[in-house]
Design a protein around this motif. Structure first.
Motif, PDB file in Angstrom:
ATOM      1  N   VAL A 106       0.737  -1.209  -0.066  1.00  0.00           N
ATOM      2  CA  VAL A 106       0.121  -0.061   0.088  1.00  0.00           C
ATOM      3  C   VAL A 106       0.909   1.255   0.091  1.00  0.00           C
ATOM      4  O   VAL A 106       0.652   2.089  -0.982  1.00  0.00           O
ATOM      5  N   ALA A 107       2.029   1.490   0.911  1.00  0.00           N
ATOM      6  CA  ALA A 107       2.886   2.467   0.824  1.00  0.00           C
ATOM      7  C   ALA A 107       3.595   2.806  -0.402  1.00  0.00           C
ATOM      8  O   ALA A 107       3.472   3.887  -0.902  1.00  0.00           O
ATOM      9  N   ASP A 108       3.894   1.622  -0.977  1.00  0.00           N
ATOM     10  CA  ASP A 108       4.526   1.951  -2.382  1.00  0.00           C
ATOM     11  C   ASP A 108       3.613   2.426  -3.391  1.00  0.00           C
ATOM     12  O   ASP A 108       3.893   3.411  -4.177  1.00  0.00           O
ATOM     13  N   CYS A 109       2.525   1.859  -3.520  1.00  0.00           N
ATOM     14  CA  CYS A 109       1.637   2.328  -4.400  1.00  0.00           C
ATOM     15  C   CYS A 109       1.100   3.732  -4.175  1.00  0.00           C
ATOM     16  O   CYS A 109       1.115   4.510  -5.122  1.00  0.00           O
ATOM     17  N   ILE A 110       0.788   4.080  -2.990  1.00  0.00           N
ATOM     18  CA  ILE A 110       0.477   5.705  -2.822  1.00  0.00           C
ATOM     19  C   ILE A 110       1.654   6.567  -3.069  1.00  0.00           C
ATOM     20  O   ILE A 110       1.382   7.421  -3.636  1.00  0.00           O
ATOM     21  N   ARG A 111       2.842   6.075  -2.560  1.00  0.00           N
ATOM     22  CA  ARG A 111       3.809   6.977  -2.692  1.00  0.00           C
ATOM     23  C   ARG A 111       4.333   7.201  -4.423  1.00  0.00           C
ATOM     24  O   ARG A 111       4.333   8.236  -4.563  1.00  0.00           O
ATOM     25  N   ASN A 112       4.429   5.992  -4.948  1.00  0.00           N
ATOM     26  CA  ASN A 112       4.670   6.031  -6.428  1.00  0.00           C
ATOM     27  C   ASN A 112       3.859   6.668  -7.193  1.00  0.00           C
ATOM     28  O   ASN A 112       4.193   7.436  -8.173  1.00  0.00           O
ATOM     29  N   LEU A 136      -6.086   5.357  -3.439  1.00  0.00           N
ATOM     30  CA  LEU A 136      -5.861   3.967  -3.771  1.00  0.00           C
ATOM     31  C   LEU A 136      -6.587   3.361  -4.670  1.00  0.00           C
ATOM     32  O   LEU A 136      -7.973   3.211  -4.287  1.00  0.00           O
ATOM     33  N   LEU A 137      -6.297   3.185  -6.014  1.00  0.00           N
ATOM     34  CA  LEU A 137      -7.241   2.838  -7.222  1.00  0.00           C
ATOM     35  C   LEU A 137      -6.982   1.312  -7.551  1.00  0.00           C
ATOM     36  O   LEU A 137      -5.834   0.959  -7.668  1.00  0.00           O
ATOM     37  N   PRO A 138      -7.898   0.899  -8.077  1.00  0.00           N
ATOM     38  CA  PRO A 138      -8.036  -0.585  -8.676  1.00  0.00           C
ATOM     39  C   PRO A 138      -7.348  -0.278 -10.219  1.00  0.00           C
ATOM     40  O   PRO A 138      -6.744  -1.394 -10.793  1.00  0.00           O
TER      41      PRO A 138
END
Length: 180
Positions: A106-112, A136-138
């Protein structure tokens, strides 16, 4: 028909997750109200592993079909912290779907993805302004980055990226009971 209060939507997601955890033979309890970064504590019957869970719930009323997040979610990472993203659908009769993700994913997805969004020009070529909102999107493919690195990031989080996490309760690393 009236719109359901977001507090009720959030509570429905948390109780759904509690039910799913208990059905698997795990001991699960709501975290105290003052524990801001976790909603549920769960352990196995022998207390061999303890996990903290952050539940994020959404209804199918948002255009992007995402979950609300904040900048702090870019750095909230621990081996025993998991997010369960709950999609309760549009109507009460719709099936409820859960995605179980480790906090580092989750952290990687949100940050990147947020970094790519900031670097991608908005309407009329104007830069996006940073805020305390994250999603956070699908599927992030609506973001059209101007760099190869940005395109690679968005490709990583395109349609279907959440599917390996769908109803994948084994991610928690707890032994499941034989049956309910």
């Amino acid at each position: 028909m009236h719109r359901i209060n977001s507090t009720l939507v959030g509570a429905s997601g948390e109780y759904h997750v509690l039910s799913q955890l208990l059905r698997r033979g795990w001991i699960a309890i709501p975290a105290p109200d003052w524990a801001q970064d976790m909603d549920i504590l769960v352990t196995d019957e022998n207390s061999e592993k303890l996990c903290a869970i952050k539940v994020k719930t959404r209804r199918d009323i948002e255009r992007d079909k995402g979950w609300h997040m904040k900048p702090k979610h870019e750095t909230m990472v621990a081996d025993d912290l998991f997010y369960i993203l709950v999609d309760v659908g549009r109507q009460p009769s719709d099936p409820t779907v859960s995605y179980i993700l480790p906090s580092n994913v989750v952290a990687d997805c949100i940050r990147n993805t947020h970094r790519v969004w900031l670097d991608t020009p908005g309407k009329a070529g104007r830069p996006h302004k940073d805020s305390n909102v994250r999603r956070l999107l699908p599927d992030y493919s609506s973001i059209k980055p101007s760099t190869e690195e940005g395109r690679d990031t968005i490709d990583q989080y395109s349609f279907g990226w959440l599917e390996p996490w769908r109803e994948n309760w084994s991610v928690l690393g707890l032994p499941e009971a034989d049956g309910f």
